[in-house]
Design a protein around this motif. Structure first.
Motif, mmCIF file in Angstrom:
data_model
loop_
_atom_site.group_PDB
_atom_site.id
_atom_site.type_symbol
_atom_site.label_atom_id
_atom_site.label_comp_id
_atom_site.label_asym_id
_atom_site.label_seq_id
_atom_site.Cartn_x
_atom_site.Cartn_y
_atom_site.Cartn_z
ATOM 1 N N UNK A 158 1.048 -1.129 -0.003
ATOM 2 C CA UNK A 158 -0.125 0.467 0.079
ATOM 3 C C UNK A 158 1.185 0.657 -0.209
ATOM 4 N N UNK A 159 2.382 1.032 0.183
ATOM 5 C CA UNK A 159 3.120 2.188 0.262
ATOM 6 C C UNK A 159 3.631 2.764 1.456
ATOM 7 N N UNK A 160 3.297 1.838 2.350
ATOM 8 C CA UNK A 160 3.826 2.141 4.140
ATOM 9 C C UNK A 160 5.318 2.782 3.829
ATOM 10 N N UNK A 161 6.104 1.471 3.434
ATOM 11 C CA UNK A 161 7.431 1.570 3.578
ATOM 12 C C UNK A 161 8.206 2.404 2.614
ATOM 13 N N UNK A 162 7.523 2.506 1.285
ATOM 14 C CA UNK A 162 7.814 3.115 0.409
ATOM 15 C C UNK A 162 7.837 5.296 1.128
ATOM 16 N N UNK A 214 10.498 9.925 3.754
ATOM 17 C CA UNK A 214 10.539 10.231 4.929
ATOM 18 C C UNK A 214 11.989 10.261 5.704
ATOM 19 N N UNK A 215 13.275 9.566 5.262
ATOM 20 C CA UNK A 215 13.644 9.249 5.500
ATOM 21 C C UNK A 215 15.028 10.057 4.405
ATOM 22 N N UNK A 216 14.641 10.090 3.062
ATOM 23 C CA UNK A 216 15.307 11.145 2.152
ATOM 24 C C UNK A 216 16.638 10.347 1.291
ATOM 25 N N UNK A 217 15.589 8.185 1.645
ATOM 26 C CA UNK A 217 16.239 7.340 1.004
ATOM 27 C C UNK A 217 15.879 7.097 -0.177
ATOM 28 N N UNK A 218 14.507 8.302 -0.715
ATOM 29 C CA UNK A 218 13.859 8.316 -2.000
ATOM 30 C C UNK A 218 13.310 9.462 -2.381
ATOM 31 N N UNK A 219 14.036 10.159 -3.444
ATOM 32 C CA UNK A 219 13.269 10.900 -4.383
ATOM 33 C C UNK A 219 12.362 11.147 -4.649
ATOM 34 N N UNK A 220 11.722 11.893 -4.049
ATOM 35 C CA UNK A 220 9.393 12.252 -4.889
ATOM 36 C C UNK A 220 9.883 12.432 -6.013
ATOM 37 N N UNK A 221 9.056 12.071 -7.331
ATOM 38 C CA UNK A 221 8.671 12.408 -8.326
ATOM 39 C C UNK A 221 8.048 14.012 -7.953
ATOM 40 N N UNK A 222 7.360 14.989 -7.633
ATOM 41 C CA UNK A 222 6.911 15.537 -6.607
ATOM 42 C C UNK A 222 5.824 15.472 -5.257
#
Length: 297
Positions: free
Chosen positions: A50-54, A59-67
């Protein structure tokens, strides 16, 4: 001991605004807003994928948002220097693995890396932080054991000790009870609660067990298909209708006889009948100070 007043406790303000997160062409989180209550324990729940870990990775800056953006104290985390961010925010990912032969005390010592520079190496403050983290996690007697020789619960405590030594006011934990037996799950969750109560740490964690989420969370965030469906105190969020919507599971929500928080009892195809109706309904007006069990007030 009662929970601290979040206003009195203070703490960094962590906020996500209109997040869109994706892996390659697959959108996982869409247009998500979230304000993490400072000085509190927030638990994110939802079905698999559902996107919990994502969300936690973003939030930890391990993944850059598309927007969209994640802000810490009003500043985009992507504009904060890495060392500075690591002094403010720490993450414990799912199933971390230590190098073979690494001892507990060496692992915990790695938590001090953000506080060191080429002109300021290991100090007495680092030494004190490491031993304080070992004491807080009851790992002092195992300090010189290799991490890969420990039981699952002991290993998890060692990793949490490293996060404690990092001394960040915000801790993000992705399924910290994974692969642990029930006794060790409660042990780890009690430890996290101690860090929140006694040190004022803001905690955000992902949990699969709804009843544990209700017992230990001050704030529950329920997600479905990359969006926040509901959020707030467990007694206000966790209802039979919500569980059906988020998990596709029929259940009865009663009152936990130990903590007074909501208790989810699944029905299932083979147990339909009058039995579950006898379970008392949780009191949604319960006081936050009793959220973790009557024995802890």
């Amino acid at each position: 001991m009662s929970k601290k007043d979040p206003v009195a406790a203070g703490g960094p303000a962590l906020r996500a605004e209109r997040l869109r997160l994706a892996y390659d062409d697959r959108i996982v989180v869409e247009d998500l807003d979230l304000a993490v209550p400072p000085g509190r324990i927030t638990v994110i729940v939802g079905a698999n994928a559902c996107g919990k870990s994502t969300l936690l990775r973003a939030l930890a800056r391990l993944l850059t948002p598309r927007s969209g953006a994640v802000h810490l104290d009003g500043r985009s985390i992507h504009s904060v220097p890495t060392r500075t961010l690591a002094q403010r925010l720490g993450i414990l990912p799912q199933s971390p693995v230590a190098p073979e032969g690494l001892t507990v005390i060496d692992l915990v010592g790695r938590g001090r890396s953000p506080h060191q520079t080429w002109w300021r190496q290991w100090s007495s403050a680092d030494e004190e932080a490491v031993h304080g983290a070992l004491r807080a996690t009851a790992m002092t007697d195992l300090a010189h054991r290799a991490v890969d020789e420990l039981s699952g619960g002991q290993r998890q405590r060692a990793w949490i000790a490293m996060a404690v030594a990092q001394d960040t006011p915000v801790m993000l934990l992705d399924e910290p009870t994974t692969y642990l037996d029930l006794a060790h799950q409660i042990d780890v969750l009690d430890l996290i609660t101690d860090l929140n109560r006694h040190q004022g740490r803001t905690v955000v964690m992902v949990l699969h067990d709804l009843n544990q989420a209700c017992r230990y969370a001050d704030h529950v965030v329920a997600m479905k298909s990359g969006r926040v469906v509901a959020e707030g105190p467990p007694a206000e969020v966790v209802t039979a209708a919500l569980v059906d919507e988020v998990f596709g599971l029929r259940c009865v929500v009663g009152e936990d006889p130990v903590s007074g928080t909501p208790m989810v009892v699944p029905v299932g195809r083979h147990h339909e009948g009058p039995g579950p109706a006898a379970i008392p309904v949780a009191d949604t007006t319960g006081t936050p100070g009793n959220r973790h069990g009557a024995a802890r007030t």
